[in-house]
Design a protein around this motif. Structure first.
Motif, PDB file in Angstrom:
ATOM      1  N   HIS A   1       0.306  -7.909   9.287  1.00  0.00           N
ATOM      2  CA  HIS A   1       0.234  -6.348   8.251  1.00  0.00           C
ATOM      3  C   HIS A   1      -1.371  -6.148   9.099  1.00  0.00           C
ATOM      4  O   HIS A   1      -2.149  -6.311   8.563  1.00  0.00           O
ATOM      5  N   VAL A   2      -1.537  -5.034  10.412  1.00  0.00           N
ATOM      6  CA  VAL A   2      -2.654  -4.346  10.537  1.00  0.00           C
ATOM      7  C   VAL A   2      -3.686  -3.661   9.617  1.00  0.00           C
ATOM      8  O   VAL A   2      -4.712  -3.843   8.906  1.00  0.00           O
ATOM      9  N   GLY A   3      -2.803  -2.798   8.862  1.00  0.00           N
ATOM     10  CA  GLY A   3      -2.789  -1.759   7.708  1.00  0.00           C
ATOM     11  C   GLY A   3      -3.442  -0.730   8.642  1.00  0.00           C
ATOM     12  O   GLY A   3      -1.513   0.347   9.099  1.00  0.00           O
ATOM     13  N   GLY A   4      -3.875   0.052   8.142  1.00  0.00           N
ATOM     14  CA  GLY A   4      -3.770   1.673   8.437  1.00  0.00           C
ATOM     15  C   GLY A   4      -4.901   2.053   9.535  1.00  0.00           C
ATOM     16  O   GLY A   4      -5.021   1.207  10.752  1.00  0.00           O
ATOM     17  N   TYR A   5      -4.694   3.403  10.366  1.00  0.00           N
ATOM     18  CA  TYR A   5      -5.698   3.557  11.453  1.00  0.00           C
ATOM     19  C   TYR A   5      -6.819   2.591  11.014  1.00  0.00           C
ATOM     20  O   TYR A   5      -7.203   2.046  12.248  1.00  0.00           O
ATOM     21  N   ASP A   6      -8.056   3.453  10.334  1.00  0.00           N
ATOM     22  CA  ASP A   6      -9.290   2.350  10.271  1.00  0.00           C
ATOM     23  C   ASP A   6      -9.180   0.878  10.135  1.00  0.00           C
ATOM     24  O   ASP A   6      -9.938   0.307  11.018  1.00  0.00           O
ATOM     25  N   ASP A   7      -8.387   0.193   9.649  1.00  0.00           N
ATOM     26  CA  ASP A   7      -8.158  -1.211  10.225  1.00  0.00           C
ATOM     27  C   ASP A   7      -7.693  -1.257  11.558  1.00  0.00           C
ATOM     28  O   ASP A   7      -8.456  -1.860  12.930  1.00  0.00           O
TER      29      ASP A   7
ATOM     30  N   LEU B   1       0.714  -0.996  -0.083  1.00  0.00           N
ATOM     31  CA  LEU B   1      -0.155  -0.117  -0.251  1.00  0.00           C
ATOM     32  C   LEU B   1       0.654   1.339   0.408  1.00  0.00           C
ATOM     33  O   LEU B   1       2.014   1.323   0.315  1.00  0.00           O
ATOM     34  N   ARG B   2       0.328   2.613  -0.288  1.00  0.00           N
ATOM     35  CA  ARG B   2       1.215   3.767  -0.362  1.00  0.00           C
ATOM     36  C   ARG B   2       0.689   5.010   0.114  1.00  0.00           C
ATOM     37  O   ARG B   2       0.542   5.741   0.308  1.00  0.00           O
ATOM     38  N   THR B   3      -0.193   4.492   1.138  1.00  0.00           N
ATOM     39  CA  THR B   3      -1.174   5.687   2.646  1.00  0.00           C
ATOM     40  C   THR B   3      -0.045   4.630   3.727  1.00  0.00           C
ATOM     41  O   THR B   3       0.551   4.215   3.892  1.00  0.00           O
ATOM     42  N   VAL B   4      -0.269   6.027   4.702  1.00  0.00           N
ATOM     43  CA  VAL B   4       0.317   5.830   6.217  1.00  0.00           C
ATOM     44  C   VAL B   4      -0.782   6.954   6.834  1.00  0.00           C
ATOM     45  O   VAL B   4      -1.826   6.874   6.586  1.00  0.00           O
ATOM     46  N   PRO B   5      -0.982   5.957   8.254  1.00  0.00           N
ATOM     47  CA  PRO B   5       0.564   4.761   8.369  1.00  0.00           C
ATOM     48  C   PRO B   5       0.249   3.572   8.161  1.00  0.00           C
ATOM     49  O   PRO B   5      -1.222   2.774   7.275  1.00  0.00           O
ATOM     50  N   GLN B   6       1.333   2.930   8.248  1.00  0.00           N
ATOM     51  CA  GLN B   6       0.897   1.116   7.871  1.00  0.00           C
ATOM     52  C   GLN B   6       1.583   0.636   9.321  1.00  0.00           C
ATOM     53  O   GLN B   6       2.745   0.689   9.899  1.00  0.00           O
ATOM     54  N   ILE B   7       0.706  -0.585   9.561  1.00  0.00           N
ATOM     55  CA  ILE B   7       0.562  -0.870  10.713  1.00  0.00           C
ATOM     56  C   ILE B   7       1.108  -2.066  11.229  1.00  0.00           C
ATOM     57  O   ILE B   7       0.329  -2.957  10.117  1.00  0.00           O
ATOM     58  N   PHE B   8       2.446  -2.708  11.457  1.00  0.00           N
ATOM     59  CA  PHE B   8       2.583  -4.515  11.811  1.00  0.00           C
ATOM     60  C   PHE B   8       2.244  -4.558  12.778  1.00  0.00           C
ATOM     61  O   PHE B   8       3.366  -4.398  13.914  1.00  0.00           O
ATOM     62  N   ILE B   9       1.737  -5.865  13.889  1.00  0.00           N
ATOM     63  CA  ILE B   9       2.288  -6.096  14.905  1.00  0.00           C
ATOM     64  C   ILE B   9       2.207  -7.815  14.765  1.00  0.00           C
ATOM     65  O   ILE B   9       2.650  -8.955  14.144  1.00  0.00           O
ATOM     66  N   GLY B  10       4.244  -7.481  14.461  1.00  0.00           N
ATOM     67  CA  GLY B  10       4.915  -8.364  14.410  1.00  0.00           C
ATOM     68  C   GLY B  10       4.624  -9.093  13.147  1.00  0.00           C
ATOM     69  O   GLY B  10       5.011  -7.497  12.725  1.00  0.00           O
ATOM     70  N   ASP B  11       4.700  -9.810  12.661  1.00  0.00           N
ATOM     71  CA  ASP B  11       4.412 -10.253  11.371  1.00  0.00           C
ATOM     72  C   ASP B  11       3.230  -9.784  10.751  1.00  0.00           C
ATOM     73  O   ASP B  11       2.869 -10.834   9.642  1.00  0.00           O
TER      74      ASP B  11
END
Length: 88
Positions: free
Chosen positions: A62-68, A50-60
């Protein structure tokens, strides 16, 4: 060791909201500022797709962005993901 990583920019309101939500939960976040570093931005795109911020990872995971992240919290699914981070 599991950690929370957030690719972000310094003034993004969604990045700030994600930081606040995770901080309220007592989670340390390794923030990777991509706003002035094209190489880190490309790393974020490659890792997340993806090309938007934030991009969040918890361990391995991938959560995604803030809405996720907020949806996981709302649905009661965020704390179980964070358990491994809290126990380290």
């Amino acid at each position: 060791m599991s950690e929370v990583v957030m690719y972000c920019t310094r003034f993004c309101p969604y990045c700030i909201s994600a930081d606040r939500l995770l901080t309220r939960k007592g989670i340390e976040i390794r923030k990777i500022a991509v706003d002035h570093d094209m190489q880190l931005w490309q790393e974020m795109e490659q890792r997340s797709g993806l090309r938007t911020v934030p991009q969040i990872f918890i361990g391995d995971h991938h959560v995604g962005g803030y809405d996720d992240l907020a949806a996981l919290e709302r649905d009661g699914e965020l704390d179980p993901l964070l358990d491994d981070v809290k126990n380290n």
